[in-house]
Design an enzyme around this catalytic site. Structure first.
Site, mmCIF file in Angstrom:
data_model
loop_
_atom_site.group_PDB
_atom_site.id
_atom_site.type_symbol
_atom_site.label_atom_id
_atom_site.label_comp_id
_atom_site.label_asym_id
_atom_site.label_seq_id
_atom_site.Cartn_x
_atom_site.Cartn_y
_atom_site.Cartn_z
ATOM 1 N N CYS A 156 1.750 52.952 -101.599
ATOM 2 C CA CYS A 156 1.510 54.339 -101.154
ATOM 3 C C CYS A 156 2.728 55.234 -101.312
ATOM 4 O O CYS A 156 2.608 56.459 -101.258
ATOM 5 C CB CYS A 156 1.045 54.363 -99.707
ATOM 6 S SG CYS A 156 -0.609 53.710 -99.503
HETATM 7 N N1 COA Z 1 -17.117 51.024 -86.782
HETATM 8 C C1 COA Z 1 -17.213 50.898 -85.438
HETATM 9 N N2 COA Z 1 -16.302 50.229 -84.700
HETATM 10 C C2 COA Z 1 -15.280 49.656 -85.354
HETATM 11 C C3 COA Z 1 -15.127 49.752 -86.758
HETATM 12 C C4 COA Z 1 -16.110 50.461 -87.468
HETATM 13 N N3 COA Z 1 -16.043 50.619 -88.799
HETATM 14 N N4 COA Z 1 -14.003 49.106 -87.141
HETATM 15 C C5 COA Z 1 -13.458 48.618 -86.007
HETATM 16 N N5 COA Z 1 -14.224 48.937 -84.921
HETATM 17 C C6 COA Z 1 -13.996 48.603 -83.523
HETATM 18 C C7 COA Z 1 -13.309 47.265 -83.384
HETATM 19 O O1 COA Z 1 -14.261 46.222 -83.380
HETATM 20 C C8 COA Z 1 -12.588 47.408 -82.077
HETATM 21 O O2 COA Z 1 -13.510 47.167 -81.037
HETATM 22 P P1 COA Z 1 -13.039 46.397 -79.687
HETATM 23 O O3 COA Z 1 -11.989 47.286 -79.080
HETATM 24 O O4 COA Z 1 -14.306 46.343 -78.908
HETATM 25 O O5 COA Z 1 -12.494 45.100 -80.150
HETATM 26 C C9 COA Z 1 -12.224 48.885 -82.028
HETATM 27 O O6 COA Z 1 -13.103 49.536 -82.937
HETATM 28 C C10 COA Z 1 -10.771 49.151 -82.423
HETATM 29 O O7 COA Z 1 -10.520 48.533 -83.695
HETATM 30 P P2 COA Z 1 -9.117 48.590 -84.428
HETATM 31 O O8 COA Z 1 -9.247 48.020 -85.795
HETATM 32 O O9 COA Z 1 -8.077 48.029 -83.544
HETATM 33 O O10 COA Z 1 -8.992 50.182 -84.582
HETATM 34 P P3 COA Z 1 -7.756 51.144 -84.580
HETATM 35 O O11 COA Z 1 -7.911 52.095 -83.472
HETATM 36 O O12 COA Z 1 -6.454 50.443 -84.756
HETATM 37 O O13 COA Z 1 -8.011 51.979 -85.928
HETATM 38 C C11 COA Z 1 -7.245 52.029 -88.231
HETATM 39 C C12 COA Z 1 -8.100 51.329 -87.168
HETATM 40 C C13 COA Z 1 -7.241 51.185 -89.485
HETATM 41 C C14 COA Z 1 -7.902 53.373 -88.533
HETATM 42 C C15 COA Z 1 -5.822 52.252 -87.676
HETATM 43 O O14 COA Z 1 -5.299 51.033 -87.192
HETATM 44 C C16 COA Z 1 -4.874 52.779 -88.707
HETATM 45 O O15 COA Z 1 -5.076 53.841 -89.274
HETATM 46 N N6 COA Z 1 -3.764 52.085 -88.958
HETATM 47 C C17 COA Z 1 -2.751 52.475 -89.905
HETATM 48 C C18 COA Z 1 -3.350 52.445 -91.245
HETATM 49 C C19 COA Z 1 -2.380 52.738 -92.344
HETATM 50 O O16 COA Z 1 -1.616 53.665 -92.307
HETATM 51 N N7 COA Z 1 -2.419 51.948 -93.343
HETATM 52 C C20 COA Z 1 -1.633 52.162 -94.472
HETATM 53 C C21 COA Z 1 -2.513 51.950 -95.614
HETATM 54 S S1 COA Z 1 -1.712 52.560 -97.004
#
Ligand code: COA
Length: 372
Positions: A156
């Site tokens: 990225c």
């Molecule tokens: N739809 C509905 N619920 C979902 C889901 C989806 N698609 N994906 C995950 N969930 C649920 C999970 O099951 C979890 O439920 P629980 O609390 O009951 O266990 C909850 O949502 C939280 O999941 P989590 O994966 O921990 O979400 P988050 O708040 O961390 O958000 C991202 C996920 C990926 C958006 C976030 O972590 C993020 O943006 N991280 C940085 C990403 C980044 O910059 N990456 C670099 C790539 S270049």
């Protein structure tokens, strides 16, 4: 030593759009099929049923509302969940080269240049559609450019690392018109069947033209300083390298697509990026009050809000830190350049801004620019 300047920029946007609702319908149909196929193992408690995705979760967790893709129907086919991008004959232009060419032509038109003026092309992206010959060299040929060209990959952060490399070469005199292109086909390295990340990415290509400031034909952004940093982490990883192709079960291996530990990325990358930008600005004698705009990597809205607040020491005013990820999703290296390209032309003589990209590696790059 010439002063490097961005004299042109451009964005290629694919014609096909997938909204969150369309994406969620496809994912949930896939999950239902998967649950049906694995009904016995789920009933016996051996494996867990796949949970449905939701549009509300996607918007709230990421700020993403839709994404552009090179092929929509393959991604939305619940029995496929992958874009249809058939391999082309060696004689035909590659997909990445074609995307980059469109963005490059827009950048050249803005600068009042043609391909023949270009003597350096860096194709900086997270994944390249082949090992060699370099995609940058194919773009060089398609543009009728001279000089030399090469590919680079810092995931990225590729755009800002590419801008630093090109700027250094302009300063040193080894190039006089450098194109940094970021064609990103993220849809082909995203696992659309993984609920935790299926909504993250989209496709796009960007280009910036960098020339010595004194050669600029119109308005420009002087590149006053660049700074890049890396620190190894496995929290964003894709194992799909050529050695792995000998593995029998490659087709089924989840690690052959984008993988991330999103929560850890969030926690570890945020302080790294905020501290990086602050230290870079301080080293150049810039304070938060000097900044008119922040063009950040576009991965997650909460992340960008946090970085903007840390860097400015206050909540950014509307327009100070533009987001494009609601429309494009995460487009890897291209994100900060889309934001720059779409939200910079209104800046006035002397206005300053920071382009910053960050991601796998970990890696972070910042570019301090001033409107001229
Ligand atoms: N739809 C509905 N619920 C979902 C889901 C989806 N698609 N994906 C995950 N969930 C649920 C999970 O099951 C979890 O439920 P629980 O609390 O009951 O266990 C909850 O949502 C939280 O999941 P989590 O994966 O921990 O979400 P988050 O708040 O961390 O958000 C991202 C996920 C990926 C958006 C976030 O972590 C993020 O943006 N991280 C940085 C990403 C980044 O910059 N990456 C670099 C790539 S270049």
């Amino acid at each position: 030593m010439g002063q490097p300047a961005i004299t042109g920029h451009g964005v290629f946007t694919p014609s096909e759009i997938i909204t969150n609702d369309e994406l969620v319908v496809a994912f949930n149909a896939y999950a239902a099929l998967w649950n049906e196929d694995n009904a016995d193992a789920i009933a016996s408690g051996e494996i867990e049923a796949m949970s449905p995705s939701s549009s509300d979760f996607i918007v709230n967790a990421s700020g993403i509302e839709r994404r552009f893709v090179m092929n929509k129907d393959g991604v939305l086919d619940p029995t496929r969940m992958f874009p249809r991008l058939p391999a082309r004959a060696d004689e035909a232009p590659g997909v990445m080269a074609e995307m980059a060419l469109d963005a490059a032509q827009k950048a050249l038109a803005m600068a009042g240049r043609t391909g023949a003026d270009v003597d350096l092309i860096i194709c900086a992206a997270s994944n390249h559609e082949r090992a060699y010959p370099a995609i940058a060299i194919e773009i060089q040929q398609l543009l009728d450019a001279g000089g030399f060209a090469f590919d680079m990959n810092v995931a990225c952060s590729s755009a800002t690392f590419g801008i630093q490399a090109a700027s250094d070469m302009i300063r040193a005199g080894s190039a006089k018109a450098a194109l940094v292109v970021c064609p990103e086909i993220c849809s082909a390295h995203l696992e659309w069947r993984d609920r935790d990340c299926h909504f993250i990415f989209g496709d796009v290509a960007t280009a910036v033209l960098i020339e010595p400031a004194e050669n600029a034909k119109g308005a420009r952004f002087d590149i006053l300083s660049t700074r890049c940093a890396t620190k190894f982490s496995n929290n964003i990883r894709n194992n799909n390298g050529f050695l792995r192709r000998t593995h029998d079960q490659m087709e089924d291996r989840r690690d052959m697509q984008f993988m991330q530990n999103g929560r850890k990325v969030f926690k570890e990358v945020l302080p790294m990026v905020s501290a990086h930008i602050a230290a870079h600005m301080q080293a150049e004698g810039w304070s938060a009050d000097d900044l008119s705009r922040l063009w950040l990597h576009q991965a997650n809205k909460t992340m960008n809000d946090f970085i903007g607040k840390k860097v400015l020491g206050r909540v950014p005013e509307p327009g100070e830190q533009p987001n494009i990820l609601q429309d494009y999703a995460n487009t890897s290296s291209a994100g900060s350049i889309i934001a720059f390209s779409k939200h910079s032309e209104d800046l006035k003589e002397g206005n300053r801004g920071v382009i910053c990209s960050f991601g796998a590696g970990y890696s972070v790059g910042s570019v301090l620019v001033e409107r001229r």
